[in-house]
Design an enzyme around this catalytic site. Structure first.
Site, PDB file in Angstrom:
ATOM      1  N   ASN A   1       0.807  -1.235   0.000  1.00 60.10           N
ATOM      2  CA  ASN A   1       0.000   0.000   0.000  1.00 60.10           C
ATOM      3  C   ASN A   1       0.834   1.277   0.000  1.00 60.10           C
ATOM      4  OD1 ASN A   1       0.628  -0.784   2.630  1.00 60.10           O
ATOM      5  ND2 ASN A   1      -1.141   0.233   3.506  1.00 60.10           N
TER       6      ASN A   1
ATOM      7  N   GLU B   1       3.864  -3.804  12.789  1.00 56.17           N
ATOM      8  CA  GLU B   1       2.930  -2.722  12.467  1.00 56.17           C
ATOM      9  C   GLU B   1       1.824  -3.356  11.636  1.00 56.17           C
ATOM     10  OE1 GLU B   1       0.719  -0.438  11.226  1.00 56.17           O
ATOM     11  OE2 GLU B   1       2.114   0.214   9.675  1.00 56.17           O
TER      12      GLU B   1
END
Ligand code: NAD
Length: 475
Positions: free
Chosen positions: A151, A249
């Protein structure tokens, strides 16, 4: 023009040792952009050996010398931002404006770590024995293995590479096979800035094979992963077997709590722009909207008008304001979120469908009247679908906002300082934006709690995760 893809091992670009590969597709056209070689086990071993050698040499440099080289990489990235942006738009789909913003922000991140590496202070602790000096010194943790998703093809690798190098570590990075070009361009900036061979190594391959191979190696001392919760949990288990430090994350499902005393139109403008950025494929994207009853209608109207005004198209076109989804998996996921919502009484106010037959385009979507246990309210959407529902009281909305296992980001809007403080304290989240969406900057800690992971990527905390603290008692 796309970019020349390859593996980067011990300072040399190569096409691997016969490990096959895959085509990289443009999500706006579904046409191939380039062929990406995969690393074999022997390529990965070469990367490990190079990183081990690179670590010894890089660690021996002063923080000032390291900082100068890293700063130069930041300058090069800024200079090349247009070219880097075009690569990202073609492989990932985001608009050129967003891609350029990502390249420039990545340069800021690299520059920030270049400077912060000089401030990796230790401390002297007053001793109970006057003949003993008690020192805490910081040392780079060692060779890092990092895994980044599709992304943010430049920003996520930039965070991991810059912080590792600033701390004095070397790194092997496996960027996303679906969007490899951004990381290739980034690594070229570090190479051209003078980072010595072996300090950064870039590989691609079958993700599970690469991560298992690298994490099992005794050479690797630290893992950093950005991606989905299930993969993060799996890699954390692999890291635990070797007692390796890890930063995870992972995904989120960010609640947005809009109180009745907030300006409905201004809030809708701020948060809708943020929602549809990168077609909603952002881990801190606002994804569950709870609006207090009194202003719900006005907020919903403005938000929906903004969604309707979005110009969907190829990110390379000037007037496009939202590009395609990055891969067909996201298209299928959006279809299933919308179908589930409808089957539970949800109303699609705008959008709800794939757009066209070529490219992975999905309409900016707003859904109302969805129950809290629907898929869209419980699973990370990672796409341009916004569920907007009402709430009555503070306690009720806190309970609903905190009800999921995610804890990455949360947003809230109110004109009352008292409410702002209370809700900021009450939301279970690694980051909270109160009347603000600016929760990700180079100098501030970025990271989640609960299933959203552990460790940080920005700020001084983002450097500390790549450093060991050693206590020395010297008589
Ligand atoms: P996925 O879980 O298969 O992959 C996510 C990323 O992890 C990809 O980049 C992939 O290459 C990598 N990956 C997968 N298995 C791996 C392994 N065994 N070892 C190392 N890396 C591995 O899912 P996906 O279809 O690519 O994305 C779907 C979901 O992932 C999204 O809905 C979202 O929840 C999450 N995601 C989160 C982020 C983030 O920034 N936190 C980024 C991308 C995707």
């Amino acid at each position: 023009m796309y970019t020349q893809l390859g593996l980067y091992i011990d300072g040399k670009w190569n096409h691997g040792n016969g490990g096959g590969g895959e085509d990289v597709l443009n999500p706006a056209t579904q046409k191939p952009l380039a062929h990406l070689p995969h690393a074999t086990a022997s390529d990965l071993d070469a990367a490990l050996a190079a990183a081990e050698k690179g670590f010894k040499m890089w660690k021996a440099k002063s923080a000032y010398d390291r900082g100068r080289i890293i700063k130069k990489a930041a300058d090069l990235l800024r200079e090349r931002a247009d070219q880097v942006a075009a690569v990202m738009t073609q492989e990932q789909g985001k608009t050129l404006v967003e891609a350029k913003g990502e390249a420039v922000t990545s340069a800021d991140i690299v520059e920030w770590f270049a400077e912060e590496g000089r401030r990796a202070y230790g401390r002297i602790i007053p001793s109970r024995n006057p003949t003993v000096r008690q020192m805490v010194v910081t040392e780079p943790v060692g060779v890092v293995a990092a895994f980044t998703p599709w992304n943010f093809p430049v920003l996520t690798p930039a965070r991991k590479i810059a912080a590792s190098l600033a701390a004095g570590c070397s790194i092997i990075i496996k960027a996303s096979e679906e969007t490899p070009g951004g990381c290739v361009e980034l690594v070229k900036c570090f190479e051209d800035a003078g980072v010595p061979p072996g300090v950064i190594n870039l590989v691609f391959g079958v993700p599970s094979k690469v991560s298992e191979h690298l994490i099992a190696s005794p050479i690797v001392r630290k893992i950093s992963f950005t991606g989905s919760v299930p993969v993060g949990k799996h890699l954390a288990e692999l890291a635990a077997r070797g007692m390796k430090r890890a930063t995870m994350e992972l995904g989120g499902h960010s609640p947005v709590v809009v109180f009745g005393d907030a300006d409905p139109e201004k809030t809708a403008d701020t948060i809708s722009a943020f929602k549809y950025r990168n077609a909603g494929q952002v881990c801190i994207s606002p994804t569950r909207f709870y609006v207090q009853e009194g202003i719900y209608d006005r907020f919903l109207k403005r938000f929906t008008d903004n969604a309707k005004a979005i110009k969907l198209g190829d990110g390379m076109e000037k007037d496009t304001t939202m590009g395609p989804l990055a891969n067909p998996r996201r298209l299928d996921a959006m279809d299933s979120f919308v179908a589930d919502a409808k089957s539970r009484g949800g109303k699609v106010v705008t959008g709800g469908n794939r757009s066209g037959n070529q490219g992975y385009f999905f309409e900016p979507t707003v859904i109302t009247d969805v129950p809290d246990d629907s898929k869209i309210m419980t699973e990370e959407p990672f796409g341009p679908v916004a569920p907007i529902v009402t709430f009555k009281t503070f306690d009720e909305v806190v309970q609903r906002a905190n009800s999921l296992e995610f804890g990455l980001a949360a947003y809230t809007f109110t004109s009352s300082p008292k409410t702002a403080t209370a809700i900021g304290d009450a939301l279970q989240s690694g980051m909270v934006g109160v009347n603000s969406v600016a929760i990700s900057t180079p100098e501030t800690p970025f990271g989640g709690i609960k299933d959203s992971g552990y460790g940080h990527e920005g700020g001084i905390e983002g450097l500390e995760v790549y450093m060991n603290k050693k206590f020395i008692a010297q008589a």
